[in-house]
Write a protein that holds these residues in place. Structure first.
Motif, PDB file in Angstrom:
ATOM      1  N   SER A  78       0.786  -1.243   0.000  1.00  0.00           N
ATOM      2  CA  SER A  78       0.000   0.000   0.000  1.00  0.00           C
ATOM      3  C   SER A  78       0.818   1.294   0.000  1.00  0.00           C
ATOM      4  CB  SER A  78      -0.949   0.000   1.201  1.00  0.00           C
ATOM      5  OG  SER A  78      -0.190   0.016   2.383  1.00  0.00           O
ATOM      6  N   THR A 118      -8.696   2.869  -2.127  1.00  0.00           N
ATOM      7  CA  THR A 118      -7.891   4.059  -1.823  1.00  0.00           C
ATOM      8  C   THR A 118      -8.305   5.291  -2.624  1.00  0.00           C
ATOM      9  OG1 THR A 118      -5.646   4.956  -2.054  1.00  0.00           O
ATOM     10  CG2 THR A 118      -6.225   3.180  -3.526  1.00  0.00           C
ATOM     11  N   ALA A 119      -8.039   6.448  -2.046  1.00  0.00           N
ATOM     12  CA  ALA A 119      -8.209   7.720  -2.751  1.00  0.00           C
ATOM     13  C   ALA A 119      -7.293   7.789  -3.978  1.00  0.00           C
ATOM     14  CB  ALA A 119      -7.873   8.871  -1.814  1.00  0.00           C
ATOM     15  N   TYR A 142       0.185   1.686  -7.504  1.00  0.00           N
ATOM     16  CA  TYR A 142      -0.625   1.292  -6.346  1.00  0.00           C
ATOM     17  C   TYR A 142      -2.102   1.566  -6.613  1.00  0.00           C
ATOM     18  CZ  TYR A 142      -2.993   1.542  -1.889  1.00  0.00           C
ATOM     19  OH  TYR A 142      -3.915   1.394  -0.893  1.00  0.00           O
ATOM     20  N   ASN A 171      -6.977   9.535   4.210  1.00  0.00           N
ATOM     21  CA  ASN A 171      -5.765   9.332   5.015  1.00  0.00           C
ATOM     22  C   ASN A 171      -6.073   8.743   6.391  1.00  0.00           C
ATOM     23  OD1 ASN A 171      -5.006  11.268   2.844  1.00  0.00           O
ATOM     24  ND2 ASN A 171      -3.027  10.994   3.812  1.00  0.00           N
ATOM     25  N   LEU A 191       2.404  11.000   7.415  1.00  0.00           N
ATOM     26  CA  LEU A 191       2.681  12.276   8.074  1.00  0.00           C
ATOM     27  C   LEU A 191       2.436  12.259   9.581  1.00  0.00           C
ATOM     28  CD1 LEU A 191       3.384  15.265   7.938  1.00  0.00           C
ATOM     29  CD2 LEU A 191       0.969  15.730   7.433  1.00  0.00           C
ATOM     30  N   LEU A 194       4.999  10.317  11.640  1.00  0.00           N
ATOM     31  CA  LEU A 194       6.342  10.905  11.501  1.00  0.00           C
ATOM     32  C   LEU A 194       6.443  12.211  12.285  1.00  0.00           C
ATOM     33  CD1 LEU A 194       7.194  10.247   7.725  1.00  0.00           C
ATOM     34  CD2 LEU A 194       8.174   9.121   9.744  1.00  0.00           C
ATOM     35  N   LEU A 206      11.004  16.167  10.831  1.00  0.00           N
ATOM     36  CA  LEU A 206      10.085  15.907   9.720  1.00  0.00           C
ATOM     37  C   LEU A 206      10.491  16.754   8.516  1.00  0.00           C
ATOM     38  CD1 LEU A 206       7.204  14.722   8.935  1.00  0.00           C
ATOM     39  CD2 LEU A 206       6.349  16.995   9.555  1.00  0.00           C
ATOM     40  N   MET A 207      10.380  16.164   7.332  1.00  0.00           N
ATOM     41  CA  MET A 207      10.588  16.955   6.116  1.00  0.00           C
ATOM     42  C   MET A 207       9.215  17.293   5.543  1.00  0.00           C
ATOM     43  SD  MET A 207      12.690  18.288   3.961  1.00  0.00           S
ATOM     44  CE  MET A 207      14.311  17.534   4.147  1.00  0.00           C
ATOM     45  N   PHE A 209       7.023  18.087   2.620  1.00  0.00           N
ATOM     46  CA  PHE A 209       7.172  17.874   1.174  1.00  0.00           C
ATOM     47  C   PHE A 209       6.399  18.915   0.378  1.00  0.00           C
ATOM     48  CE2 PHE A 209       7.625  13.079   2.186  1.00  0.00           C
ATOM     49  CZ  PHE A 209       8.990  13.207   2.363  1.00  0.00           C
ATOM     50  N   GLY A 220       0.572  20.546   1.296  1.00  0.00           N
ATOM     51  CA  GLY A 220      -0.456  19.617   0.807  1.00  0.00           C
ATOM     52  C   GLY A 220      -1.608  19.459   1.795  1.00  0.00           C
ATOM     53  N   ARG A 222      -4.891  17.151   3.080  1.00  0.00           N
ATOM     54  CA  ARG A 222      -5.439  15.793   3.067  1.00  0.00           C
ATOM     55  C   ARG A 222      -6.628  15.687   4.024  1.00  0.00           C
ATOM     56  NH1 ARG A 222      -2.679  15.873  -0.619  1.00  0.00           N
ATOM     57  NH2 ARG A 222      -1.069  14.424  -1.325  1.00  0.00           N
ATOM     58  N   VAL A 258      -0.339  20.174   5.821  1.00  0.00           N
ATOM     59  CA  VAL A 258       0.785  19.631   6.593  1.00  0.00           C
ATOM     60  C   VAL A 258       1.076  20.562   7.774  1.00  0.00           C
ATOM     61  CG1 VAL A 258       3.234  19.023   6.518  1.00  0.00           C
ATOM     62  CG2 VAL A 258       1.750  18.464   4.568  1.00  0.00           C
ATOM     63  N   ARG A 281       6.973  15.957  -3.022  1.00  0.00           N
ATOM     64  CA  ARG A 281       7.200  14.532  -3.274  1.00  0.00           C
ATOM     65  C   ARG A 281       6.492  14.211  -4.590  1.00  0.00           C
ATOM     66  NH1 ARG A 281       5.178  10.483   1.366  1.00  0.00           N
ATOM     67  NH2 ARG A 281       3.175  11.285   0.690  1.00  0.00           N
ATOM     68  N   ASP A 284       2.432  13.585  -5.578  1.00  0.00           N
ATOM     69  CA  ASP A 284       1.503  14.035  -4.534  1.00  0.00           C
ATOM     70  C   ASP A 284       0.551  15.100  -5.082  1.00  0.00           C
ATOM     71  OD1 ASP A 284       2.287  12.472  -2.425  1.00  0.00           O
ATOM     72  OD2 ASP A 284       3.346  14.057  -1.330  1.00  0.00           O
TER      73      ASP A 284
END
Ligand code: UFG
Length: 333
Positions: A78, A118-119, A142, A171, A191, A194, A206-207, A209, A220, A222, A258, A281, A284
């Motif tokens: 996934s 999944t979305a 995926y 999510n 996310l 993390l 955390l990065m 994205f 982003g 979600r 985010v 990323r 995305d």
């Protein structure tokens, strides 16, 4: 009392659904090869068949003890990013796993199946919120693999009379509010865990994205939906399968960026989330928010943990109690 087979029942969404079934007093068998799932996530009183869905012997063992009222199929690869590196494995494995489980269900006279979708079926969506009428156009192997699975189920229904529900999760996040299960992936790419781990000092900063998306704060957006609410949706679609197959988009209907998630983790946990700003990323979309109006209207589903704060709090509590995830429970045992 009913009898249910849960493939992938030792994994994240699967284990929370097993808890929901057990809380209702149902009899549950889990089929899981423990490649991603955790033995400790399977509650006492639930039989675990340790094997792959494509393994005939494991399937025969799982289906051996009597007729199931339905199969809930969670076992799948996934990770979107992973699928971009290994597309054929994703397509082959997700379809063959679903096919093996669906064929065994038909063979054993079980004609109800619920599948995690999944979305990612919608790729870069045309409109927000995303309802079931929107064009399907995955932009990752995926997403494509889950679309193939939905199509395979269409044929299984027409030819074998196997009724199915496909639940397109947005999510999934959070943890069992009673602390009995939580999120423990390896590698972790999501996310919420993390950000929590960064705050707890369990992982590096955390990065973020991408900060140049066409969203209010540039990050982003979600639709985070509590894993216990996802589990509840699985139970609610079961009676519908007496009459017809269904497909539902499954989210809260609210988008959080985010930065919203970082701020919420900081508020709930009372600690800073160390983070750095990085590039987008690949693959995305800017915004993914579900319309679950159809699910709500047809099943009465309504999320109990709709607030991001509640989602983050349950995830935080589980992680703070299990800094090594299920591995800690193993060592303590
Ligand atoms: N994000 C970061 N840093 C990270 C991880 C994520 O900024 O380290 C951002 C992402 O760019 C995205 C948001 O946080 O904007 C959520 O990312 P996740 O990886 O947690 O989840 P995705 O939205 O990418 O993926 C989820 C499911 C997939 C599903 C997909 C549908 O995990 O299974 O939604 O697009 F396919």
């Amino acid at each position: 009392m009913g009898r249910y087979l849960v493939t992938g029942g030792a994994g994240y969404v699967g284990s929370h659904t097993v808890l929901a079934l057990r809380d209702r007093g149902e009899d549950v068998v889990v089929l899981d090869d423990l490649s991603k799932g955790h033995r400790e996530a399977v509650p006492a009183g639930v039989r675990l068949v340790d094997g792959r869905c494509e393994d005939r012997r494991a399937l025969a063992e799982a289906f051996g003890g009597g007729r199931f009222d339905a199969v809930l199929h969670f076992a799948a690869l996934s990770l979107v990013g992973d699928s971009m590196r290994d597309p054929l494995r994703y397509m082959a494995e997700n379809l063959s796993t679903l096919s093996a489980v669906a064929s065994a269900a038909v063979q054993h006279d079980c004609r109800r199946l619920v599948m995690s979708s999944t979305a990612a079926l919608f790729g870069f969506p045309e409109r927000i919120p995303i309802d079931e009428e929107q064009r399907l156009g995955p932009v990752s192997p995926y997403g494509e693999s889950k679309l193939m699975c939905e199509r395979a189920l269409d044929w299984a229904e027409r030819i074998h009379g196997l009724r199915f529900a496909s639940l397109r999760y947005f999510n999934a996040a959070g943890a069992d509010p009673e602390g009995r299960a939580g999120e423990d992936h390896d590698p972790e790419t999501h996310l919420v865990p993390l950000a929590i781990d960064a705050a707890l000092g369990l992982r590096p900063p955390l990065m973020v994205f991408g900060t140049d998306y066409p969203t209010d704060d540039g990050t982003g957006v979600r639709d985070y939906v509590h894993v216990t609410d996802l589990a509840d949706a699985h139970l609610r679609v079961l009676p519908l399968l007496e009459k017809q197959s269904v497909r539902y988009n499954l989210g809260n209907g609210t988008g959080y960026s985010v930065r919203d998630v970082i701020e919420t983790v900081e508020r709930v946990g009372g600690r800073r989330v160390p983070h750095a700003l990085g590039p987008r990323r690949e693959g995305d979309p800017a915004v993914l928010v579900a319309s679950s109006a159809k699910l709500r209207a047809e099943t009465g589903w309504s999320p109990r943990f709709a607030k991001l704060e509640d989602i983050v709090r349950t995830a935080w509590d589980w992680r703070a109690a299990h800094p090594q995830g299920y591995a800690g429970a193993r060592q303590a045992a």
